[in-house]
Structure formats: C-alpha cells, structure tokens
Design a protein around this motif. Structure first.
Motif, PDB file in Angstrom:
ATOM      1  N   ASP A  21       0.836  -1.198   0.000  1.00 33.73           N
ATOM      2  CA  ASP A  21       0.000   0.000   0.000  1.00 33.73           C
ATOM      3  C   ASP A  21       0.873   1.251   0.000  1.00 33.73           C
ATOM      4  OD1 ASP A  21      -2.437  -1.306  -0.017  1.00 33.73           O
ATOM      5  OD2 ASP A  21      -2.852  -1.011   2.121  1.00 33.73           O
ATOM      6  N   THR A  22       1.946   1.212   0.777  1.00 29.34           N
ATOM      7  CA  THR A  22       2.829   2.374   0.916  1.00 29.34           C
ATOM      8  C   THR A  22       3.539   2.719  -0.383  1.00 29.34           C
ATOM      9  OG1 THR A  22       3.190   1.917   3.272  1.00 29.34           O
ATOM     10  CG2 THR A  22       4.841   3.266   2.152  1.00 29.34           C
ATOM     11  N   VAL A  23       3.991   1.702  -1.108  1.00 28.93           N
ATOM     12  CA  VAL A  23       4.800   1.963  -2.313  1.00 28.93           C
ATOM     13  C   VAL A  23       3.978   1.923  -3.600  1.00 28.93           C
ATOM     14  CG1 VAL A  23       6.852   1.001  -1.206  1.00 28.93           C
ATOM     15  CG2 VAL A  23       5.452  -0.475  -2.682  1.00 28.93           C
ATOM     16  N   ALA A  24       2.677   1.763  -3.516  1.00 27.53           N
ATOM     17  CA  ALA A  24       1.866   1.466  -4.707  1.00 27.53           C
ATOM     18  C   ALA A  24       2.103   2.448  -5.851  1.00 27.53           C
ATOM     19  CB  ALA A  24       0.390   1.426  -4.328  1.00 27.53           C
ATOM     20  N   CYS A  25       2.010   3.733  -5.592  1.00 23.78           N
ATOM     21  CA  CYS A  25       2.139   4.705  -6.689  1.00 23.78           C
ATOM     22  C   CYS A  25       3.555   4.721  -7.256  1.00 23.78           C
ATOM     23  CB  CYS A  25       1.732   6.093  -6.205  1.00 23.78           C
ATOM     24  SG  CYS A  25      -0.041   6.246  -5.865  1.00 23.78           S
ATOM     25  N   THR A  26       4.559   4.625  -6.390  1.00 23.63           N
ATOM     26  CA  THR A  26       5.936   4.586  -6.866  1.00 23.63           C
ATOM     27  C   THR A  26       6.208   3.296  -7.625  1.00 23.63           C
ATOM     28  OG1 THR A  26       6.571   5.868  -4.919  1.00 23.63           O
ATOM     29  CG2 THR A  26       8.341   4.828  -6.162  1.00 23.63           C
ATOM     30  N   TYR A  27       5.647   2.199  -7.155  1.00 23.01           N
ATOM     31  CA  TYR A  27       5.774   0.917  -7.835  1.00 23.01           C
ATOM     32  C   TYR A  27       5.257   1.033  -9.268  1.00 23.01           C
ATOM     33  CZ  TYR A  27       5.493  -4.233  -8.269  1.00 23.01           C
ATOM     34  OH  TYR A  27       5.649  -5.545  -8.651  1.00 23.01           O
ATOM     35  N   LEU A  28       4.103   1.656  -9.419  1.00 20.06           N
ATOM     36  CA  LEU A  28       3.527   1.842 -10.755  1.00 20.06           C
ATOM     37  C   LEU A  28       4.465   2.652 -11.635  1.00 20.06           C
ATOM     38  CD1 LEU A  28       1.163   1.684 -12.779  1.00 20.06           C
ATOM     39  CD2 LEU A  28       0.213   3.704 -11.666  1.00 20.06           C
ATOM     40  N   GLU A  29       5.037   3.719 -11.095  1.00 20.68           N
ATOM     41  CA  GLU A  29       5.943   4.561 -11.877  1.00 20.68           C
ATOM     42  C   GLU A  29       7.201   3.800 -12.282  1.00 20.68           C
ATOM     43  OE1 GLU A  29       6.759   7.826  -9.314  1.00 20.68           O
ATOM     44  OE2 GLU A  29       4.703   8.633  -9.392  1.00 20.68           O
ATOM     45  N   ARG A  30       7.706   2.975 -11.379  1.00 18.92           N
ATOM     46  CA  ARG A  30       8.984   2.289 -11.615  1.00 18.92           C
ATOM     47  C   ARG A  30       8.832   1.012 -12.429  1.00 18.92           C
ATOM     48  NH1 ARG A  30      13.553   3.479  -8.409  1.00 18.92           N
ATOM     49  NH2 ARG A  30      13.318   5.537  -7.474  1.00 18.92           N
ATOM     50  N   ILE A  31       7.731   0.287 -12.228  1.00 21.68           N
ATOM     51  CA  ILE A  31       7.619  -1.071 -12.765  1.00 21.68           C
ATOM     52  C   ILE A  31       6.401  -1.261 -13.671  1.00 21.68           C
ATOM     53  CG2 ILE A  31       7.351  -3.517 -12.037  1.00 21.68           C
ATOM     54  CD1 ILE A  31       9.070  -3.020  -9.710  1.00 21.68           C
ATOM     55  N   GLY A  32       5.568  -0.259 -13.786  1.00 27.18           N
ATOM     56  CA  GLY A  32       4.318  -0.419 -14.533  1.00 27.18           C
ATOM     57  C   GLY A  32       4.479  -0.797 -15.988  1.00 27.18           C
ATOM     58  N   ASP A  33       5.665  -0.521 -16.572  1.00 26.00           N
ATOM     59  CA  ASP A  33       5.898  -0.888 -17.977  1.00 26.00           C
ATOM     60  C   ASP A  33       7.011  -1.922 -18.101  1.00 26.00           C
ATOM     61  OD1 ASP A  33       8.030   0.668 -17.251  1.00 26.00           O
ATOM     62  OD2 ASP A  33       7.927   2.025 -18.968  1.00 26.00           O
TER      63      ASP A  33
END
Length: 222
Positions: A21-33
C-alpha cells in the motif's frame, strides 16, 4: 489479515499489505511498464495465453497495479482477466488504469474465486512473500480455483535467503522476500496436484535487481 475460515491472523501478510500500500504509486511509476523490457517473460505469458485457448478466464495472482493482467487482456484471446492482490492500493490502481480487466482484493491462501473459475493463472513474484510452510497450501488454493487441466505460471527469485526491506524507493516498509529453490517449488507444485511441464531459469535483465529468476509452467492434474 484474518482468515475467516480459521480466525487466524497472519501478521506477515499484514506487513506485506501495508508495505505494498505504501509503495503502490511509486511501484507503478517504476515497474508499470516492465514487460516492455522482458522478452522471455512475455514469451512465457504468451505461451500460457495461447495454450489456455480462446475465451479463457485467466487470473493474475499478486497482480500489483495490474500491468501483467492488462498485457494478457491486450492479447485479445482471453475472454476475461482477473487480477488479485493483497494490497487495496494496488487493486485501486488496477481498476483505475486497466478497465479491460477485473480486480479483486484477496490473499493467496484464501482466493476470492470459485472452484474451477479460471482456465489459467499466473503468479509472478508473489509466492516470494509467503512464509515457510505456506507455499504448498497456497499452491493447493490456486489449484482449487483452476479447472482440471488448467495452467499455472509461477516466477520467483532463485536461492535460499530471505531479504527484509525496511526502506523501498524512499518509503518506510517492512516486507520479506523469500528466495526459493526451483526443486523446492517444483516439489510443492507436485504435492499440490500439478504436473510441471516447463522450467526456465535466467539471469537478470540490466534494469532488474541482480538475482537469478526461475519460471515454472505447470498444469493441474485431475
């Protein structure tokens, strides 16, 4: 998280949920593609989608922000794609960004799915957050949700260590990453009622953490 069938709380799973939950938005930015730079992973996913057949219902277990579920849906062969994740924040991102798939909140030890609901499933780097002793029960639960003959693709970091992160991309977290031996996972799959059909071990790509990766493709036996 409490298992409503047993009433037992799983502190480790709650730690995983809070951390993601804490890293969700950063995770998307870093790994979403990330699949753009992983040709072998795309090939394995493509093989699973093709073998599952036209109109198949395919689950992405531990789906994160939904990028793998979205890739599967974009291939145009699956009839329905369902992403499942422990983290409500990840599920919310999936629903927001990938309307072609359905997203559900759930635990690998108690999946929000009916018996035999899925024709195939993938679990990419989600088994690594299970505590010792939970691997085989989780695989048995996945088997429950697959139709007879259904396919399962699992991927994990190779080894025997446990890495605990308390900081991840500038966020305070508390999450364990369990490295797994291929023979151990293959044995757990067989014990849970699967037949292993393929195994691929690879070195990390330049943009990945420097760990060896293994993927196993297995089929539910009747």
């Amino acid at each position: 998280m409490a298992d409503t069938r047993t009433g037992v709380r799983r502190p480790g799973h709650e730690r995983v949920r809070r951390s993601y939950d804490t890293v969700a938005c950063t995770y998307l930015e870093r790994i979403g593609d990330e699949l753009d730079g992983k040709p072998l992973d795309r090939a394995l996913l493509g093989a699973l989608v093709e073998q599952a057949g036209e109109g198949a219902v395919i689950a992405d277990l531990g789906c994160g922000p939904g990028h793998v579920a979205a890739w599967i849906a974009a291939q145009g062969r699956a009839g329905h794609v369902v992403g499942v994740d422990l983290s409500p924040a990840m599920v919310a991102l999936g629903r927001e960004r990938h309307p072609a798939a359905e997203f559900r909140e759930g635990d690998l030890l108690r999946l929000p799915a009916a018996d035999g609901e899925f024709d195939a499933a993938v679990a990419l780097y989600s088994l690594i957050h299970l505590a010792p002793g939970e691997l085989e029960p989780a695989l048995a639960e996945i088997r429950r949700t697959l139709r007879p003959g259904g396919l399962l693709l699992v991927s994990f970091h190779v080894g025997a260590e446990v890495r605990t992160l308390t900081e991840w991309w500038g966020h305070d977290v508390d999450v364990d990453f369990h490295f797994l031996r291929p023979a151990e996972v293959a044995g757990a799959l067989r014990a849970a009622g699967f037949r292993v059909e393929a195994e691929l071990e690879r070195a990390p790509y330049p943009h990945e953490a420097e760990t060896r990766r293994c993927s196993l493709l297995a089929r539910r036996e009747d």
